[in-house]
Design a protein around this motif. Structure first.
Motif, PDB file in Angstrom:
ATOM      1  N   GLN A 159       3.305  -3.967  -2.499  1.00 53.62           N
ATOM      2  CA  GLN A 159       4.205  -2.992  -1.865  1.00 53.62           C
ATOM      3  C   GLN A 159       3.430  -2.198  -0.818  1.00 53.62           C
ATOM      4  OE1 GLN A 159       5.397  -1.340  -5.800  1.00 53.62           O
ATOM      5  NE2 GLN A 159       7.468  -1.369  -4.958  1.00 53.62           N
ATOM      6  N   ARG A 160       4.130  -1.848   0.266  1.00 52.58           N
ATOM      7  CA  ARG A 160       3.455  -1.101   1.335  1.00 52.58           C
ATOM      8  C   ARG A 160       4.055   0.293   1.432  1.00 52.58           C
ATOM      9  NH1 ARG A 160       4.110  -5.947   5.500  1.00 52.58           N
ATOM     10  NH2 ARG A 160       6.252  -5.497   4.944  1.00 52.58           N
ATOM     11  N   VAL A 161       3.187   1.262   1.676  1.00 52.62           N
ATOM     12  CA  VAL A 161       3.664   2.636   1.879  1.00 52.62           C
ATOM     13  C   VAL A 161       3.377   3.004   3.324  1.00 52.62           C
ATOM     14  CG1 VAL A 161       3.371   5.053   1.201  1.00 52.62           C
ATOM     15  CG2 VAL A 161       3.251   3.246  -0.527  1.00 52.62           C
ATOM     16  N   VAL A 162       4.391   3.455   4.034  1.00 54.10           N
ATOM     17  CA  VAL A 162       4.170   3.903   5.409  1.00 54.10           C
ATOM     18  C   VAL A 162       4.689   5.323   5.572  1.00 54.10           C
ATOM     19  CG1 VAL A 162       4.392   1.539   6.321  1.00 54.10           C
ATOM     20  CG2 VAL A 162       6.339   3.063   6.415  1.00 54.10           C
ATOM     21  N   MET A 163       4.085   6.018   6.531  1.00 55.23           N
ATOM     22  CA  MET A 163       4.529   7.382   6.843  1.00 55.23           C
ATOM     23  C   MET A 163       5.006   7.413   8.285  1.00 55.23           C
ATOM     24  SD  MET A 163       1.690   9.941   5.312  1.00 55.23           S
ATOM     25  CE  MET A 163       2.646  11.436   5.583  1.00 55.23           C
ATOM     26  N   PRO A 164       6.054   8.160   8.578  1.00 58.07           N
ATOM     27  CA  PRO A 164       6.477   8.263   9.977  1.00 58.07           C
ATOM     28  C   PRO A 164       5.352   8.781  10.873  1.00 58.07           C
ATOM     29  CG  PRO A 164       8.228   8.997   8.559  1.00 58.07           C
ATOM     30  CD  PRO A 164       7.028   8.781   7.670  1.00 58.07           C
ATOM     31  N   SER A 165       4.602   9.781  10.416  1.00 59.12           N
ATOM     32  CA  SER A 165       3.486  10.286  11.215  1.00 59.12           C
ATOM     33  C   SER A 165       2.264  10.423  10.310  1.00 59.12           C
ATOM     34  CB  SER A 165       3.826  11.652  11.813  1.00 59.12           C
ATOM     35  OG  SER A 165       2.638  12.264  12.264  1.00 59.12           O
ATOM     36  N   MET A 166       1.117  10.041  10.836  1.00 60.55           N
ATOM     37  CA  MET A 166      -0.116  10.135  10.042  1.00 60.55           C
ATOM     38  C   MET A 166      -0.732  11.529  10.131  1.00 60.55           C
ATOM     39  SD  MET A 166      -0.416   7.174   8.732  1.00 60.55           S
ATOM     40  CE  MET A 166      -1.855   6.164   8.450  1.00 60.55           C
ATOM     41  N   GLU A 167      -0.086  12.428  10.836  1.00 61.79           N
ATOM     42  CA  GLU A 167      -0.669  13.764  11.043  1.00 61.79           C
ATOM     43  C   GLU A 167      -0.175  14.785  10.027  1.00 61.79           C
ATOM     44  OE1 GLU A 167      -2.969  13.960  13.154  1.00 61.79           O
ATOM     45  OE2 GLU A 167      -2.614  12.051  14.156  1.00 61.79           O
ATOM     46  N   ALA A 168       0.636  14.342   9.071  1.00 65.23           N
ATOM     47  CA  ALA A 168       1.222  15.285   8.117  1.00 65.23           C
ATOM     48  C   ALA A 168       0.258  15.534   6.961  1.00 65.23           C
ATOM     49  CB  ALA A 168       2.547  14.729   7.608  1.00 65.23           C
ATOM     50  N   SER A 169      -0.741  16.322   7.223  1.00 66.86           N
ATOM     51  CA  SER A 169      -1.792  16.504   6.237  1.00 66.86           C
ATOM     52  C   SER A 169      -1.775  17.935   5.693  1.00 66.86           C
ATOM     53  CB  SER A 169      -3.104  16.203   6.956  1.00 66.86           C
ATOM     54  OG  SER A 169      -4.107  16.070   6.045  1.00 66.86           O
ATOM     55  N   CYS A 170      -1.634  18.062   4.385  1.00 69.61           N
ATOM     56  CA  CYS A 170      -1.536  19.398   3.770  1.00 69.61           C
ATOM     57  C   CYS A 170      -2.885  20.125   3.886  1.00 69.61           C
ATOM     58  CB  CYS A 170      -1.155  19.226   2.297  1.00 69.61           C
ATOM     59  SG  CYS A 170      -1.391  20.708   1.304  1.00 69.61           S
ATOM     60  N   PRO A 171      -2.928  21.300   4.517  1.00 72.37           N
ATOM     61  CA  PRO A 171      -4.212  22.008   4.662  1.00 72.37           C
ATOM     62  C   PRO A 171      -4.868  22.345   3.322  1.00 72.37           C
ATOM     63  CG  PRO A 171      -2.514  23.058   6.006  1.00 72.37           C
ATOM     64  CD  PRO A 171      -1.828  22.015   5.165  1.00 72.37           C
ATOM     65  N   MET A 172      -4.046  22.574   2.295  1.00 71.06           N
ATOM     66  CA  MET A 172      -4.651  22.911   1.001  1.00 71.06           C
ATOM     67  C   MET A 172      -5.485  21.746   0.468  1.00 71.06           C
ATOM     68  SD  MET A 172      -3.149  23.465  -2.713  1.00 71.06           S
ATOM     69  CE  MET A 172      -1.850  24.637  -2.496  1.00 71.06           C
ATOM     70  N   ALA A 173      -5.004  20.525   0.662  1.00 66.47           N
ATOM     71  CA  ALA A 173      -5.754  19.351   0.195  1.00 66.47           C
ATOM     72  C   ALA A 173      -7.135  19.322   0.863  1.00 66.47           C
ATOM     73  CB  ALA A 173      -4.974  18.076   0.487  1.00 66.47           C
ATOM     74  N   GLY A 174      -7.173  19.749   2.139  1.00 68.21           N
ATOM     75  CA  GLY A 174      -8.445  19.758   2.870  1.00 68.21           C
ATOM     76  C   GLY A 174      -9.391  20.868   2.432  1.00 68.21           C
ATOM     77  N   MET A 175      -8.913  21.788   1.595  1.00 65.91           N
ATOM     78  CA  MET A 175      -9.782  22.891   1.156  1.00 65.91           C
ATOM     79  C   MET A 175     -10.726  22.480   0.033  1.00 65.91           C
ATOM     80  SD  MET A 175      -7.302  26.180   1.183  1.00 65.91           S
ATOM     81  CE  MET A 175      -6.393  26.604   2.661  1.00 65.91           C
ATOM     82  N   ALA A 176     -10.493  21.312  -0.542  1.00 68.31           N
ATOM     83  CA  ALA A 176     -11.402  20.845  -1.611  1.00 68.31           C
ATOM     84  C   ALA A 176     -11.836  19.424  -1.270  1.00 68.31           C
ATOM     85  CB  ALA A 176     -10.707  20.902  -2.970  1.00 68.31           C
ATOM     86  N   GLU A 177     -12.855  19.338  -0.424  1.00 64.43           N
ATOM     87  CA  GLU A 177     -13.406  18.024  -0.080  1.00 64.43           C
ATOM     88  C   GLU A 177     -14.187  17.531  -1.289  1.00 64.43           C
ATOM     89  OE1 GLU A 177     -12.993  16.238   2.568  1.00 64.43           O
ATOM     90  OE2 GLU A 177     -12.018  17.672   3.918  1.00 64.43           O
ATOM     91  N   ASN A 178     -14.091  16.233  -1.524  1.00 63.32           N
ATOM     92  CA  ASN A 178     -14.751  15.664  -2.687  1.00 63.32           C
ATOM     93  C   ASN A 178     -16.251  15.985  -2.745  1.00 63.32           C
ATOM     94  OD1 ASN A 178     -14.770  14.202  -5.025  1.00 63.32           O
ATOM     95  ND2 ASN A 178     -15.300  12.304  -3.975  1.00 63.32           N
TER      96      ASN A 178
END
Ligand code: 13P
Ligand code: SF4
Length: 377
Positions: A104-123
């Protein structure tokens, strides 16, 4: 210009979506865009469109299913279609890619929809913090819990350390589960959701510390503070929900003495305390839908959901807890209806654009943390 008026949204395209959109999709009249989107979907019989509750109306009108993060994870896991078009933010689409089958493939209309909170905890930061943390407490006593608003690599890290994911719908179940595994929880990345959840379980402000990854030593804590705390909360937050303040609740109650205030648990603790109800986006929807006719509701969450509730509940008075612009999620906004049409028409032509493809190693481990969440909590 009104931020929430769908008819005017195409004016925002260039500032919203950094990804390239072919010129032919530029400035399409809404009725043509709607008709072409419907026609593309009619031709595509092996596609399911999933939409988060924060998506704008010009996108959600084309979704097969709408939901909160938990519901969308479950819907993706149960989907039969070969193509899942995900209208939400990147971490949600990554989750969909992890829980769907390989073919199965998952696609997004835009690849720029990135939640800033997710970016607050880099691995890499969390990994470093874990090493420091476990130099003062036994790692066996600490269970990591990661909010789904995080990248797959952090979910993978969490699984590797024996932890689980959670959403705002099941955070208290996740905390109870984690406290059965060990005596402490290391929660990333949303400090407000964790703060609200620990209070819901009867803990208080003496039971947690905040781990600030930008502080030099132990996230800004002493070894004793870490040893004494049951909950170690990462210094992360949602920029949209943090904007709601206690003064918004006070002013709203002054202007509307009979109002019911309902907020998302990503709001600050004092806002949740001052509200009448709190819960995930699906809880907010259910509560307003089931409320008596004529009741008044001030909603403390993303503005597109508030607008939808107002539209779908004409027998009630529904409005935002603060002005429209204060609760507009710029990440969710990147899913532009023009981009939705573009990816669908490309699919009709046999081209898959904007595919989400999580790294295989992360997929296996992150899948474990999601599996715990979906099947054990
Ligand atoms: P829900 O899980 O309540 O849908 O929330 C997701 C989210 O991103 C809230 O900001
Ligand atoms: Fe992320 Fe907040 Fe937007 Fe939700 S509302 S997607 S947490 S920025």
């Amino acid at each position: 210009m009104s931020i929430t008026d769908d008819a005017e949204l195409s004016l925002w395209k260039y500032s919203d979506s950094l990804g390239a959109l072919p010129d032919e999709y530029d400035g399409l009249p809404d009725d043509e865009r709607k008709e072409r989107t419907e026609a593309a979907l009619e031709e595509l019989d092996d596609v399911v469109v999933l939409g988060h509750n924060y998506q704008r109306h010009s996108v959600t009108r084309h979704a097969d299913h709408l939901g909160d993060s938990l519901q969308l994870s479950r819907l993706a896991a149960e989907a039969d279609a070969s193509n899942v078009v995900f209208c939400g933010v990147t971490f949600m689409a990554e989750t969909a890619d992890i829980v769907t089958d390989e073919d199965q493939r998952v696609v997004m209309p835009s690849m720029e929809a990135s939640c800033p909170m997710a970016g607050m905890a880099e691995n890499i930061q969390v990994d470093g913090a874990w090493n420091e943390l476990t130099s003062v407490v036994d790692g066996e006593d600490v269970t990591p819990v990661t909010y789904v608003n995080s990248y797959a690599s952090l979910k993978a890290f969490t699984a590797a350390k024996g932890g689980t994911c959670c959403t705002s719908s099941n955070a208290s179940d996740a905390f109870e589960w984690a406290l059965e595994q060990g005596e402490k929880i290391f929660f990333t990345p949303d400090k407000h959701l964790a703060h609200n959840t620990l209070h819901e379980l009867g803990y208080g402000d003496d039971d947690f510390v905040i781990w600030d990854p930008w502080e030099e030593n132990l996230g800004g804590n002493t070894p004793d503070e870490i040893r004494d705390a049951t909950f170690i909360l990462w210094e992360g937050f949602c920029q949209v929900h943090e904007r709601f303040g206690i003064e918004d609740v006070r002013e709203t109650r002054e202007q509307h003495p009979d109002v019911n205030v309902i907020v998302h648990p990503e709001c600050r603790r004092e806002v949740v305390e001052a509200a009448d109800y709190d819960g995930s986006t699906s809880t907010i929807i259910e509560t307003v839908e089931n409320a008596p006719e004529g009741s008044k509701w001030a909603i403390g969450t993303e503005i597109h959901l508030t607008k939808r509730l107002a539209r779908e509940n004409p027998d009630k008075e529904v409005f935002g807890l603060c002005a429209d612009g204060c609760s507009d999620c710029n990440a969710m906004r990147q899913i532009d209806p023009d981009f939705l049409l573009y990816v669908l028409e490309e699919m009709v032509d046999g081209n898959v654009v904007n595919r989400i493809d999580v790294d295989e190693d992360d997929k296996k481990l992150a899948g474990k943390a999601l599996d715990t969440m979906l099947n054990e909590l």
